[in-house]
Design an enzyme around this catalytic site. Structure first.
Site, mmCIF file in Angstrom:
data_model
loop_
_atom_site.group_PDB
_atom_site.id
_atom_site.type_symbol
_atom_site.label_atom_id
_atom_site.label_comp_id
_atom_site.label_asym_id
_atom_site.label_seq_id
_atom_site.Cartn_x
_atom_site.Cartn_y
_atom_site.Cartn_z
ATOM 1 C CD1 TRP A 92 -1.609 -2.325 2.008
ATOM 2 C CD2 TRP A 92 -2.979 -1.524 0.428
ATOM 3 N NE1 TRP A 92 -2.560 -3.298 1.770
ATOM 4 C CE2 TRP A 92 -3.429 -2.822 0.801
ATOM 5 C CE3 TRP A 92 -3.695 -0.835 -0.543
ATOM 6 C CZ2 TRP A 92 -4.547 -3.427 0.231
ATOM 7 C CZ3 TRP A 92 -4.807 -1.436 -1.114
ATOM 8 C CH2 TRP A 92 -5.220 -2.702 -0.726
ATOM 9 C CE LYS A 127 -9.411 0.487 -0.709
ATOM 10 N NZ LYS A 127 -9.678 1.201 0.560
ATOM 11 C CG ASP A 343 -33.775 -0.423 -13.565
ATOM 12 O OD1 ASP A 343 -34.884 -0.921 -13.331
ATOM 13 O OD2 ASP A 343 -33.270 0.492 -12.886
ATOM 14 C CD GLU A 398 -38.296 -0.522 -15.026
ATOM 15 O OE1 GLU A 398 -38.897 -0.893 -14.006
ATOM 16 O OE2 GLU A 398 -37.293 0.205 -14.984
#
Length: 689
Positions: A92, A127, A343, A398
C-alpha cells in the site's frame, strides 16, 4: 433482433412517421435526435475507429497483464493531480507505483514482472490513490475493476481485487441462434434462489434452477442484481462497480459456467443492466471518484436523482459514453450475455426523470422540452452498437411513459429497442385484486389495457415482476388466497372457496395476459407456481432476516400440495405458445367483451380463446363467434383436473361451426362455458375433422 419497415425511408430520422402519421408534427425533434446520434457516430468513426473500437475500452482501461507478465493499469480521473496504484503487492505504498497523466486526464502505470512472474498476484487487493485539486488524499476502487469482494466482518469493507486466474474459462456451448418463436422470459435473482435463509450461489442456480426454467418452456432467463452493488437490499439497482459481477454469488468463472449451461439448455440469458443511475457511495463507487462530482455525472442538482438518492450520468459526455457503451460490450463479449433489460429507461428519457409526472399519451410530452436528448441518443447509440455487433441480441426497455418510436430501429429514427415492458398490465391486475369485487370487473377495460400498445413496437406482457413481489405488496397468488395458503393448499384438505377461486383466477390471469398482452411474456421466479407472501431482503427493519428473501421450491416439489397444479398450467402455456407462436403473431381480434356474462372471446395465431370470468355463472349452449369454419377441438382448458379444475368440460369433444354471422364473425360455435374457466380451441384440418 430489430426489424425494419419495407420500402424507401427518409434518412433523416423521420422514417417512423410512415408508421405513425401523428408523429409528423414532431419531425424537427426526430431529426434533431437522429442528427445528434449520427454526429456521434461520425465523430467516433473519425477519432476512435468506430463504435466497435470505442466500446472496447475495457480492453484498454483497468488492469491488464501483458505477454511479458508486466501489468498495465489505466484509469480516467481528470480531476486528480497525482495518482498511484497501491495494493497488497506493494504494501500500500503510494510512492512505489506512481502513474503518469496524458492530456485527456487518463492516468497510466506499468508494474514490471518480478522474476518473470506478475508482480500483482491473482486475487490480491488493490486501489488507486489520488491527490485531488484541493490537495486531499483519496483512495478509490478502480472504476473498471472486474472483481470486488466484501469483508462482512469489517462492517463491511469492499475490496477491489486483481482477477487474473491462471486458467481462463473455456466456453463449451453456443448460444441459441436467436429466438425460436415468441420471447418467454423468466426473471430471476441468483441470491434469492436458495430455499435456505442465505444468499444463493451461481452454482446452485445453474444446478437447481436452470433445469426448472427449461422444463417449463421459457426460452430466456433475465438475471437481476448481477452488477456489483454494496447494499443487497437495493435489489441490485444501486450499482457500485459496473464491470464487476456480484461476488456474493461466486466467481466470474462460475457465472460464465451458469450462462454456458443455460445456452446448452436452449436458453438466452439477459442482463438486467442499470445505466439509468449509479450508487452515491464514494469509497466503493463512482461518485466523487477523482474528487469532483462531474467525472461521469452531471454536476450539481442535475446530477442527483431525488427519489432514488443516486447519481445521474451525463450522457452527453465523451468519457461517460465510452464507459457505458464499453460496459455493454464487455458483458456481451466477456460473459456471453444475449441481451439486456435496461432498467429505469423513463428516467433516462426525460429531464424530470418521470418524477411527479403522469403521461397522458399526448405526443407533446414525448418530444417537448422535457426530453433529455442526450439520454435518448445514448440509448440509440447503445442499441446501434449492440445490434450491429451482435445481430441476435435482444434489448428490452423498462419505460412507463410509452414514448413512441422507442422500439423502432435507429435507421428509421427510433430509439432501437426490440421490446418494451407493458408496465400498465400488472398495475391493472393488482388494482383489480385489491379494490374490485369479481362481479364488478370491467371486461372492456381489461381487454383495452391488455391490447393498448403501439402498432409494430413489440411489448413484453406480464402479470407480476419483481416490482409487484416486493415488501409492501404481495404476489398475485397471495392477493388471491392470502392466509389460506398456509393451511389449505394440501390435496388432503377440502378445496375451500378461497383456494378454488385463487387457483382458477391465477390460471386465467396468466393465460389471458400471455395470449392478449403482447409479443413477449415475462414471469418472476417462483410466481409460476403461486409463490406466496412477498419479497423482503435482510435489512435493519426486519432484523436482517432472510425469511422472505428465498424461493420455497419445496412447495412446488411436494406432490401433496396444490402449487403443482399452477406450475403444470404454466408449463402448458409455455409449451402451447411454442407450438402455435401467438407471441410472434399479429395482435388478436376480440369479438366479445360481455360485461354481464363476464365473457371475453378473441382469435389469435389460429386459435380461438374463450374466458369466463363470472364468479358463479356457467353457460350452456353459449354462442361464440369465429371467423373460421369447420370443426374445433380443445387444446387447453383451465378446468382440466390435471390443473386442479372441476372437470366440467369434455376435453375430447369437437365443435362444429355454424356458418352464420355472430359478434361480427362469419361463423359461430355453441359450447358449455363453466364459471372461472378459460378454454382454448383450434380448428381441425380436413383430415382431422
Amino acid at each position: 433482433m430489430a426489424e425494419t419497415v419495407l420500402g424507401q425511408q427518409p434518412n433523416d430520422g423521420t422514417g417512423v412517421c410512415a408508421l405513425d402519421p401523428w408523429l409528423r408534427p414532431y419531425g424537427d425533434a426526430l431529426r434533431k435526435r437522429y442528427a445528434t446520434c449520427q454526429a456521434w457516430i461520425t465523430r467516433l468513426n473519425e477519432c476512435e475507429g468506430g463504435l466497435e473500437q470505442f466500446s472496447r475500452a475495457y480492453e484498454h482501461f483497468g488492469l491488464h497483464r501483458q505477454p511479458d507478465n508486466s501489468i498495465i493499469y489505466r484509469e480516467y480521473a481528470p480531476g486528480a493531480i497525482r495518482a498511484s496504484l497501491i495494493g497488497e503487492f506493494n504494501n500500500w505504498d503510494v510512492e512505489a507505483n506512481p502513474m503518469t497523466r496524458n492530456d485527456y486526464g487518463i492516468w497510466e502505470c506499468t508494474v514490471p514482472a518480478v522474476d518473470g512472474k506478475p508482480a500483482i498476484p491473482h486475487n490480491s487487493k488493490i486501489k488507486i490513490a489520488m491527490i485531488t485539486a484541493e490537495r486531499e488524499r483519496i483512495d478509490r476502487l478502480p472504476a473498471w475493476i472486474r472483481r470486488v469482494t466484501q469483508d462482512l466482518s469489517q462492517s463491511p469493507v469492499y475490496d477491489a481485487v486483481f482477477w487474473d486466474p491462471p486458467e481462463q474459462y473455456t466456453w463449451k456451448h453456443k448460444a441459441p441462434a436467436g429466438l425460436s418463436g415468441g420471447l418467454k422470459v423468466y426473471e430471476a435473482h441468483v441470491g434469492i434462489s436458495s430455499p435456505d435463509g442465505r444468499v444463493g450461489t451461481y452454482d446452485e442456480f445453474r444446478i437447481n434452477v436452470l433445469p426448472r426454467i427449461a422444463k417449463l418452456g421459457y426460452n430466456a432467463v433475465q438475471l437481476m442484481a448481477i452488477m456489483e452493488h454494496a447494499y443487497y437490499a437495493s435489489f441490485g439497482y444501486q450499482v457500485t462497480s459496473f464491470f464487476a459481477i456480484s461476488s456474493r454469488y461466486g466467481t466470474p468463472e462460475q457465472l460464465k459456467q451458469l450462462i454456458d449451461e443455460a445456452h446448452r439448455l436452449g436458453l438466452l440469458v439477459f442482463l438486467d443492466v442499470v445505466h439509468s443511475h449509479a450508487c452515491k457511495n464514494v469509497l466503493d463507487g463512482l461518485n466523487m471518484f477523482d474528487g469532483t462530482d462531474h467525472m461521469y455525472f452531471h454536476s450539481g442538482p442535475r446530477g442527483n436523482h431525488d427519489l432514488w438518492d443516486s447519481r445521474l450520468f451525463n450522457y452527453g459526455n465523451y468519457e461517460t459514453l465510452r464507459f457505458l457503451l464499453s460496459n455493454l460490450h464487455f458483458y456481451l463479449s466477456e460473459y456471453h450475455f444475449d441481451g439486456f433489460r435496461f432498467d429505469g429507461v423513463t428516467s433516462m428519457l426525460y429531464l424530470h426523470h418521470g418524477i411527479g409526472t403522469g403521461f397522458s399519451g399526448n405526443y407533446g410530452e414525448y418530444f417537448g422540452d422535457s426530453v433529455d436528448v442526450d439520454g435518448v441518443v445514448y440509448m440509440m447509440l447503445a442499441n446501434e452498437m449492440i445490434h450491429k455487433l451482435y445481430p441476435n441480441a435482444v434489448t428490452i426497455a423498462e419505460d412507463v411513459s410509452g414514448m413512441p418510436t422507442l422500439c423502432r430501429p435507429v435507421s428509421e429514427g427510433g430509439v432501437g429497442f426490440d421490446y418494451r415492458l407493458a408496465m400498465a398490465i400488472p398495475d391493472m391486475w393488482i388494482k383489480l385484486l385489491k379494490e374490485t369485487r369479481d362481479e364488478d370487473w370491467d371486461m372492456g377495460n381489461l381487454v383495452h389495457t391488455l391490447t393498448n400498445r403501439r402498432h409494430l413496437e413489440k411489448t413484453v406482457a406480464y402479470c407480476e415482476s419483481h416490482d409487484q413481489a416486493l415488501v409492501g405488496d404481495k404476489t398475485v397468488a397471495f392477493w388471491l388466497m392470502d392466509k389460506e395458503m398456509y393451511s389449505n393448499m394440501s390435496d388432503l384438505t377440502p378445496l375451500t372457496p378461497v383456494i378454488d377461486r385463487g387457483l382458477a383466477l391465477h390460471k386465467m390471469i396468466r393465460l389471458i395476459t400471455h395470449a392478449l398482452g403482447g409479443e413477449g411474456y415475462l414471469n418472476f421466479e417462483g410466481n409460476e407456481f403461486g409463490h406466496p407472501e412477498w419479497l423482503d431482503f435482510p435489512r435493519a427493519g426486519n432484523d436482517n432476516s432472510f425469511h422472505y428473501c428465498r424461493r420455497q421450491w419445496g412447495l412446488v416439489d411436494d406432490q401433496l400440495l396444490r402449487f403443482k397444479y399452477l406450475n403444470g398450467f404454466d408449463q402448458a402455456m409455455q409449451r402451447l405458445e411454442s407450438e402455435y407462436g401467438w407471441l410472434a403473431s399479429p395482435q388478436a381480434w376480440t369479438s366479445l367483451k360481455h360485461e354481464g356474462d363476464k365473457i371475453i372471446v378473441f382469435e389469435r395465431a389460429g386459435l380461438l380463446w374463450i374466458f369466463n370470468f363470472h364468479p358463479t355463472k356457467s353457460f350452456e349452449h353459449y354462442r361464440v363467434g369465429t371467423n373460421w369454419p369447420g370443426s374445433y377441438r380443445i387444446v387447453l382448458c383451465s378446468d382440466d383436473p390435471v390443473y386442479c379444475g372441476h372437470d366440467r368440460v369434455d376435453l375430447n369433444q369437437s365443435f362444429s361451426a355454424v356458418p352464420e354471422e355472430w359478434c361480427g364473425r362469419s361463423n359461430y360455435i355453441q359450447m358449455y362455458i363453466p364459471s372461472r374457466t378459460a378454454i382454448v380451441l383450434r380448428p381441425l384440418t380436413l383430415d382431422e375433422a
